[in-house]
Design a protein around this motif. Sequence first.
Motif, PDB file in Angstrom:
ATOM      1  N   ILE A 287      42.150  31.947  27.975  1.00 27.54           N
ATOM      2  CA  ILE A 287      43.402  31.805  28.718  1.00 27.54           C
ATOM      3  C   ILE A 287      44.080  33.170  28.738  1.00 27.54           C
ATOM      4  O   ILE A 287      44.311  33.759  27.670  1.00 27.54           O
ATOM      5  CB  ILE A 287      44.355  30.798  28.030  1.00 27.54           C
ATOM      6  N   PHE A 288      44.386  33.660  29.922  1.00 33.91           N
ATOM      7  CA  PHE A 288      45.044  34.962  30.057  1.00 33.91           C
ATOM      8  C   PHE A 288      46.510  34.750  30.384  1.00 33.91           C
ATOM      9  O   PHE A 288      46.843  34.142  31.397  1.00 33.91           O
ATOM     10  CB  PHE A 288      44.389  35.779  31.183  1.00 33.91           C
ATOM     11  N   LEU A 289      47.378  35.220  29.490  1.00 31.78           N
ATOM     12  CA  LEU A 289      48.812  35.192  29.783  1.00 31.78           C
ATOM     13  C   LEU A 289      49.176  36.587  30.279  1.00 31.78           C
ATOM     14  O   LEU A 289      49.074  37.560  29.530  1.00 31.78           O
ATOM     15  CB  LEU A 289      49.626  34.872  28.532  1.00 31.78           C
ATOM     16  N   VAL A 290      49.569  36.673  31.547  1.00 35.23           N
ATOM     17  CA  VAL A 290      49.758  37.985  32.157  1.00 35.23           C
ATOM     18  C   VAL A 290      51.182  38.105  32.691  1.00 35.23           C
ATOM     19  O   VAL A 290      51.709  37.172  33.319  1.00 35.23           O
ATOM     20  CB  VAL A 290      48.745  38.180  33.319  1.00 35.23           C
ATOM     21  N   ASP A 291      51.816  39.244  32.454  1.00 36.94           N
ATOM     22  CA  ASP A 291      53.169  39.489  32.968  1.00 36.94           C
ATOM     23  C   ASP A 291      53.158  39.341  34.489  1.00 36.94           C
ATOM     24  O   ASP A 291      52.269  39.872  35.166  1.00 36.94           O
ATOM     25  CB  ASP A 291      53.610  40.909  32.579  1.00 36.94           C
ATOM     26  N   ASP A 292      54.157  38.633  35.000  1.00 39.25           N
ATOM     27  CA  ASP A 292      54.113  38.342  36.440  1.00 39.25           C
ATOM     28  C   ASP A 292      54.387  39.560  37.337  1.00 39.25           C
ATOM     29  O   ASP A 292      54.285  39.452  38.545  1.00 39.25           O
ATOM     30  CB  ASP A 292      55.004  37.144  36.810  1.00 39.25           C
ATOM     31  N   VAL A 293      54.682  40.737  36.751  1.00 38.29           N
ATOM     32  CA  VAL A 293      54.742  41.923  37.636  1.00 38.29           C
ATOM     33  C   VAL A 293      53.370  42.222  38.225  1.00 38.29           C
ATOM     34  O   VAL A 293      53.262  42.929  39.226  1.00 38.29           O
ATOM     35  CB  VAL A 293      55.208  43.245  36.951  1.00 38.29           C
ATOM     36  N   PHE A 294      52.325  41.678  37.608  1.00 39.02           N
ATOM     37  CA  PHE A 294      50.972  41.953  38.099  1.00 39.02           C
ATOM     38  C   PHE A 294      50.496  40.900  39.099  1.00 39.02           C
ATOM     39  O   PHE A 294      49.372  40.970  39.583  1.00 39.02           O
ATOM     40  CB  PHE A 294      49.984  42.027  36.921  1.00 39.02           C
ATOM     41  N   GLU A 295      51.352  39.948  39.383  1.00 38.62           N
ATOM     42  CA  GLU A 295      50.915  38.807  40.184  1.00 38.62           C
ATOM     43  C   GLU A 295      50.308  39.224  41.531  1.00 38.62           C
ATOM     44  O   GLU A 295      49.315  38.650  41.975  1.00 38.62           O
ATOM     45  CB  GLU A 295      52.084  37.830  40.410  1.00 38.62           C
ATOM     46  N   ASN A 296      50.906  40.214  42.175  1.00 40.62           N
ATOM     47  CA  ASN A 296      50.381  40.601  43.483  1.00 40.62           C
ATOM     48  C   ASN A 296      49.458  41.816  43.426  1.00 40.62           C
ATOM     49  O   ASN A 296      49.040  42.327  44.454  1.00 40.62           O
ATOM     50  CB  ASN A 296      51.544  40.881  44.440  1.00 40.62           C
ATOM     51  N   LYS A 297      49.185  42.266  42.234  1.00 39.64           N
ATOM     52  CA  LYS A 297      48.319  43.450  42.122  1.00 39.64           C
ATOM     53  C   LYS A 297      46.868  42.990  42.001  1.00 39.64           C
ATOM     54  O   LYS A 297      46.293  42.958  40.906  1.00 39.64           O
ATOM     55  CB  LYS A 297      48.742  44.302  40.933  1.00 39.64           C
ATOM     56  N   THR A 298      46.287  42.614  43.143  1.00 36.05           N
ATOM     57  CA  THR A 298      44.961  41.977  43.112  1.00 36.05           C
ATOM     58  C   THR A 298      43.890  42.884  42.532  1.00 36.05           C
ATOM     59  O   THR A 298      42.991  42.419  41.842  1.00 36.05           O
ATOM     60  CB  THR A 298      44.545  41.529  44.529  1.00 36.05           C
ATOM     61  N   GLU A 299      44.038  44.168  42.789  1.00 32.39           N
ATOM     62  CA  GLU A 299      43.011  45.089  42.281  1.00 32.39           C
ATOM     63  C   GLU A 299      42.948  45.023  40.748  1.00 32.39           C
ATOM     64  O   GLU A 299      41.879  45.001  40.156  1.00 32.39           O
ATOM     65  CB  GLU A 299      43.375  46.497  42.731  1.00 32.39           C
ATOM     66  N   PHE A 300      44.143  44.969  40.173  1.00 30.61           N
ATOM     67  CA  PHE A 300      44.214  44.886  38.706  1.00 30.61           C
ATOM     68  C   PHE A 300      43.686  43.534  38.218  1.00 30.61           C
ATOM     69  O   PHE A 300      42.877  43.458  37.285  1.00 30.61           O
ATOM     70  CB  PHE A 300      45.659  45.097  38.236  1.00 30.61           C
ATOM     71  N   ILE A 301      44.127  42.472  38.886  1.00 30.45           N
ATOM     72  CA  ILE A 301      43.721  41.120  38.465  1.00 30.45           C
ATOM     73  C   ILE A 301      42.203  40.955  38.554  1.00 30.45           C
ATOM     74  O   ILE A 301      41.577  40.348  37.678  1.00 30.45           O
ATOM     75  CB  ILE A 301      44.446  40.053  39.327  1.00 30.45           C
ATOM     76  N   ASP A 302      41.601  41.546  39.596  1.00 32.17           N
ATOM     77  CA  ASP A 302      40.139  41.449  39.729  1.00 32.17           C
ATOM     78  C   ASP A 302      39.416  42.067  38.528  1.00 32.17           C
ATOM     79  O   ASP A 302      38.340  41.620  38.146  1.00 32.17           O
ATOM     80  CB  ASP A 302      39.667  42.163  41.005  1.00 32.17           C
ATOM     81  N   ARG A 303      40.049  43.077  37.954  1.00 25.61           N
ATOM     82  CA  ARG A 303      39.403  43.732  36.804  1.00 25.61           C
ATOM     83  C   ARG A 303      39.355  42.818  35.581  1.00 25.61           C
ATOM     84  O   ARG A 303      38.611  43.083  34.629  1.00 25.61           O
ATOM     85  CB  ARG A 303      40.148  45.036  36.453  1.00 25.61           C
TER      86      ARG A 303
END
Length: 609
Positions: A287-303
């Motif tokens: 389970i990844f808990l990720v700060d929502d500032v990254f929500e639209n940063k798809t390039e980062f999320i793909d990593r």
Amino acid sequence: MKIIAMIPARYGASRFPGKLMQDLGGKPVIVRTYEAAKATNLFDEVYIVTDSEVIFSEIELHGGKAIMSKKDHDCGSDRIAEAVEDMDVDIVVNVQGDEPFTSKEGLEQVLSVFEGDDADKIDLASLMTEMHDWKEISDPNSVKVIVNKDNFALYFSRSPIPYPRDKNADVQYYKHKGIYAFRKQALMDFYRLPMKTLEAAEKIECIRYLEYGKNIKMAISNTQGIEIDTPEDLIRANKALKEDNVVSVNNKFRNFPMVPKVVFGQGCFDQLSSILAPQRRNKAPFIFLVDDVFENKTEFIDRINLRFNDKLLFVSAKEEPKTSQVDLIVKNIKAEFNYKPSGIIGIGGGSILDLAKAVSIMLTNKGSAADYQGWDLVKNKAVYHVGIPTISGTGAEVSRTTVLSGPERKLGINSDFTPFDQVILDPELTVGVPKNQWFYTGMDCFIHCVESLNGTFLNAFSQSYGEKAYDLCKEIFLSDTLTEEDSRGKLMMASWHGGMSIAYSQVGIAHAMSYGLSYVLGTKHGIGNCIVFDHLEDYYPEGVALFKEMVGKYQIEIPQGICKECSDKEIEIMIDIALSLVPLWENALGENWETIMTREKLKGMYLKM
Ligand code: NAD
Ligand code: ZN
């Protein structure tokens, strides 16, 4: 089921008059007992019921709940019955006032009988402990009990029961411990019933229940408490308390875990998948808990590379983590998956890292996160958890705590199970942090160093980390020689070292006061520390001067006058919260801190902010 604890406290005691008001490590015995019962977290309410005004006001003074019993009673349970007559409760546990080391384990045992198959047959439950020494077995001062095959009490006596006519018979003797859990009904039925002959002969209160046909179920507990029956017991208890303190909060020696695995460097975030692979258990997701500032940063999320049923949860860091938020995340994870997750990965600032730590703990520990706010209350090892900071300064990536606001307090879950199993330090992840936020969180690190290095708890361990982090902060925030890339890497390491420094010492005044602001006004940690620190030149002259220089250099506006509009009540709460953080004050001002930092003084300081 509503469960309360009642502690009957009679002032006069035949063998040791006034014993409940004797000093035990700086507090009266009865206050210690009250606090111990409360700290078990097993009860909806804890009350002292007493015939003494002295005890009554002492308990109230310590913020506890006390009831004056109106009448004369010959026994503790009558005193309790009078007090609970009009209360809406199911189970009432009597805790002995003279047992300041009342253990959670024993109370848990006595309550657990009400969860068994035969629960509806039980009127009351009590505890017994194994006895092996014949001298004790034959001593009329220790009450023995015998039970049937289901552990219902058959009889209590001061005589050895059974009588060992056959010296080779293999019998286990049990001593009765005076802790009871009553169904309210049983307690009320018993109230004012006249004493009968067996009780009168043995002078053992609980025999009356047997004589009137009640069922007493016994649970076994072999933990030894110390009853304060004599002045010698008190000396023993004071000694035990000192020994106990050795393993408690601000002890001289700490034996604490450090993060066992850490990877550092620009771009190392891409190691994540290969780091996680060996930890994956069959169908159990990460389970990844990720700060929502990254929500639209798809390039980062793909990593992040989600596999199978892995789950990504975006979490807002707008408000600081709460125990209720942790409970909700845990509940949702449990509802969605049949398997305990393979791991929890926190990606974000201090807020998200703390949430990840708390969620991983609460997946393996019963109840609410609020039950574990404090020191070493966590029982079971957390699930595997990884911390990946995206902003630097808090030291949350190395610390042994996860700071949470709960219904009653803002306090961390401090335990050996809290630290991450793995940390990934990739300075590149901090690229997008806005300037003000970068400054506030960075200053958290600077303030950790100042408070640790100027504290009375300082030692070489703490100092070596603290000095390094302090120098790094000066370089990052005051010199003009660093590239941005270098600066990011160095701040990440400063945060780490600052965190390590306070692990073996403690923070100080800025943190104590900032907790007050946060609790009442919701001020966030980094900015709150800055608001307070700005006014602490009397306490940390060198650190505050450097801080003001940094503030000027980056043209940061530190909010002013935030307490101006506060009501008296709000200020009082702020003061309560700040002053409750005893180890912080002790570190900052030494053992006699209370004479230096009075409520009045603190009020003046808050009103200036
Ligand atoms: P934070 O986690 O509250 O985040 C602050 C802001 O920065 C948020 O708006 C967040 O969305 C944003 N942010 C994070 N990374 C970003 C990025 N890469 N780019 C752009 N924006 C980004 O801030 P913090 O100061 O790191 O943490 C504060 C929290 O840490 C408090 O809750 C405090 O209680 C806790 N804390 C814990 C410890 C500990 O030892 N456990 C120590 C100190 C503070
Ligand atoms: Zn801090």
